[in-house]
Design a protein around this motif. Structure first.
Motif, mmCIF file in Angstrom:
data_model
loop_
_atom_site.group_PDB
_atom_site.id
_atom_site.type_symbol
_atom_site.label_atom_id
_atom_site.label_comp_id
_atom_site.label_asym_id
_atom_site.label_seq_id
_atom_site.Cartn_x
_atom_site.Cartn_y
_atom_site.Cartn_z
ATOM 1 N N LEU B 29 0.805 -1.216 0.000
ATOM 2 C CA LEU B 29 0.000 0.000 0.000
ATOM 3 C C LEU B 29 0.842 1.272 0.000
ATOM 4 N N CYS B 30 2.044 1.207 0.599
ATOM 5 C CA CYS B 30 2.822 2.452 0.699
ATOM 6 C C CYS B 30 3.134 3.035 -0.679
ATOM 7 N N LEU B 33 -0.011 4.370 -2.503
ATOM 8 C CA LEU B 33 -0.496 5.685 -2.120
ATOM 9 C C LEU B 33 0.488 6.782 -2.505
ATOM 10 N N ALA B 34 1.771 6.490 -2.355
ATOM 11 C CA ALA B 34 2.748 7.571 -2.428
ATOM 12 C C ALA B 34 3.027 8.044 -3.847
ATOM 13 N N LEU B 179 -2.592 15.632 -3.369
ATOM 14 C CA LEU B 179 -1.951 15.698 -2.054
ATOM 15 C C LEU B 179 -2.268 14.412 -1.282
ATOM 16 N N PRO B 180 -1.571 14.176 -0.165
ATOM 17 C CA PRO B 180 -1.780 12.920 0.574
ATOM 18 C C PRO B 180 -3.236 12.532 0.844
ATOM 19 N N PRO B 181 -4.123 13.447 1.305
ATOM 20 C CA PRO B 181 -5.489 12.982 1.620
ATOM 21 C C PRO B 181 -6.185 12.363 0.415
ATOM 22 N N ALA B 183 -4.953 10.591 -1.902
ATOM 23 C CA ALA B 183 -4.507 9.215 -2.101
ATOM 24 C C ALA B 183 -5.310 8.270 -1.233
ATOM 25 N N PHE B 184 -5.437 8.613 0.054
ATOM 26 C CA PHE B 184 -6.178 7.745 0.974
ATOM 27 C C PHE B 184 -7.638 7.636 0.544
ATOM 28 N N LEU B 185 -8.256 8.788 0.219
ATOM 29 C CA LEU B 185 -9.674 8.768 -0.145
ATOM 30 C C LEU B 185 -9.909 7.923 -1.389
ATOM 31 N N LEU B 187 -8.102 5.516 -2.718
ATOM 32 C CA LEU B 187 -7.897 4.086 -2.491
ATOM 33 C C LEU B 187 -9.035 3.505 -1.661
ATOM 34 N N GLY B 188 -9.507 4.263 -0.658
ATOM 35 C CA GLY B 188 -10.622 3.794 0.169
ATOM 36 C C GLY B 188 -11.836 3.515 -0.694
#
Lengths: 190, 203
Positions: B29-30, B33-34, B179-181, B183-185, B187-188
């Motif tokens: 996952l790292c 996302l990155a 931006l980072p958020p 990526a999380f959203l 993928l979720g």
């Protein structure tokens, strides 16, 4: 950069998990309970700090003088793997319940990219020995912070009505997204 | 062993969806996302990981019988780290731009749990042929998810795909997506969607 700024920068502003995406696997895997999140955080911080010290020595006294920097990746990962083995043996001896609750995620600290990432970043940014250690402690503290916040939220989530398909990993990612958004607010801090 | 009954085609196909490394197994996952802030980075990361996975699978399944069980993880890691160094130097020499954009995430392929996971779960127990098929399948499965994530994030965050403008001028880019958020959203939502599709397929 003063040591305090370095610490805060590593722990909060450039949080390893929420803004650099390092150590996502344990972040998703061990964040179900606050207790195990704290112990995981401490174990990782410990391995990180020693890794920073050992990789600094290896890099500056062996790899650079003998022009072997091509072996950086291989040697760093070996250092980390042996340290994790040591920590695992130590925890197994000291606290069996803790050992059981961390389970498979303990040996997996080896493949926790936060630790390898830390070693690589410290070399890239050419930190001194002391800077490197402060950086490692800060990064570890930041990792623990993110893990504990996440575990706290997930304990509450157990009671919430989550859409069926988003249970588990899906909602964890979305919560992490909101946390990352919140942590972006710290960007102007330093 | 139940695995033996899998057809050769299935060894490849399973990585694409049924046992997709990112969406189902939640491995690697790292980097997922990155580096997916643009489609190009997603493809590059996917291919680099596939190369390392394939080479390590081949080598490890060849020498699987002479590796002592106690030191197998350490041996796998050394093999993986060697191929990662090859990819790292190759990209730095031939595609310096991509190498710069991916930064520390190239050497970090070594700690991608997907690769170590496949060695432990598959290559160390199967012959070379099957390990190659498994490596190809998992590699493609990883690459397509990364590429699609990168395309969506780039489209919404910068209005382009593979640096070609798609969106009309009037489109307000969603900066948060690169931006980072974001990526999380993304993928979720991806994981949620794949659960939904899987359930519909079962019914």
């Amino acid at each position: 950069m003063s040591l305090l700024t370095l610490f805060i920068s590593a722990a909060i502003v450039n949080n390893f998990v929420l803004s650099q995406f390092l150590g996502i696997c344990p972040f998703v895997g061990v964040s179900k309970k606050v207790d195990s999140a704290i112990s995981m955080g401490i174990a990782v911080t410990f391995v990180m700090t020693i890794t920073a010290a050992v990789t600094f020595i290896i890099n500056n006294f062996i790899l650079i003088p003998f022009e072997l920097s091509i072996l950086q990746t291989v040697s760093f990962i070996l250092v980390i793997a042996s340290l994790v083995q040591l920590v695992e043996m130590f925890i197994k001896k000291m606290s069996k319940p803790l050992y059981n609750s961390l389970g498979i995620f303990l040996p997996l600290i080896t493949t926790n990219c936060a630790i390898m990432g830390l070693a690589l970043f410290a070399v890239q940014k050419e930190y001194s020995f002391v800077d490197g250690i402060i950086y490692a402690v800060g990064a570890g503290a930041g990792f623990t912070l993110a893990l504990v916040i996440m575990a706290g939220i997930r304990e509450e989530l157990e009671l919430a009505k989550v859409p069926k398909y988003f249970k588990g990993a899906g909602i964890t990612m979305i919560v992490a997204g909101s946390l990352a958004l919140a942590f972006m607010g710290f960007a102007g801090l330093i | 062993m139940a695995k033996k009954s899998n057809s050769l085609t299935y060894e490849v196909v399973k990585g694409l969806w049924n046992e997709n490394p990112v969406l189902i197994q939640l491995l690697g996952l790292c980097p997922t996302l990155a580096v997916t802030n643009s489609a190009v980075n997603g493809v590059a990361m996917g291919l680099a990981t596939t190369f390392v996975l394939l080479c390590s699978s081949i080598l490890i399944s060849v020498i699987r019988k002479i590796i002592p069980a106690q030191v197998r993880i350490a041996s796998y890691i050394v093999v993986i780290a060697t191929f990662v160094t090859v990819v790292d130097k190759f990209l730095a020499a031939y595609t310096p731009d991509i190498s710069k954009a991916l930064g520390a995430f190239i050497p970090l392929i070594v700690v991608n749990c997907l690769i170590l996971g496949r060695q432990e779960a598959f290559a160390s127990k199967n012959n070379v042929g099957r390990s190659i098929l498994d490596g190809i399948g998992m590699g493609i499965g990883f690459t397509w998810v990364l590429t699609l994530l990168g395309m969506i994030r780039e489209l919404l965050g910068e209005g382009s795909i593979f640096a070609i403008s798609i969106m009309p001028e009037s489109f307000n880019t969603w900066l948060v997506m690169i931006l980072p958020p974001g990526a999380f959203l993304t993928l979720g939502i991806f994981i949620g969607l794949s659960n939904w599709i899987n359930e519909r397929r079962v019914n």
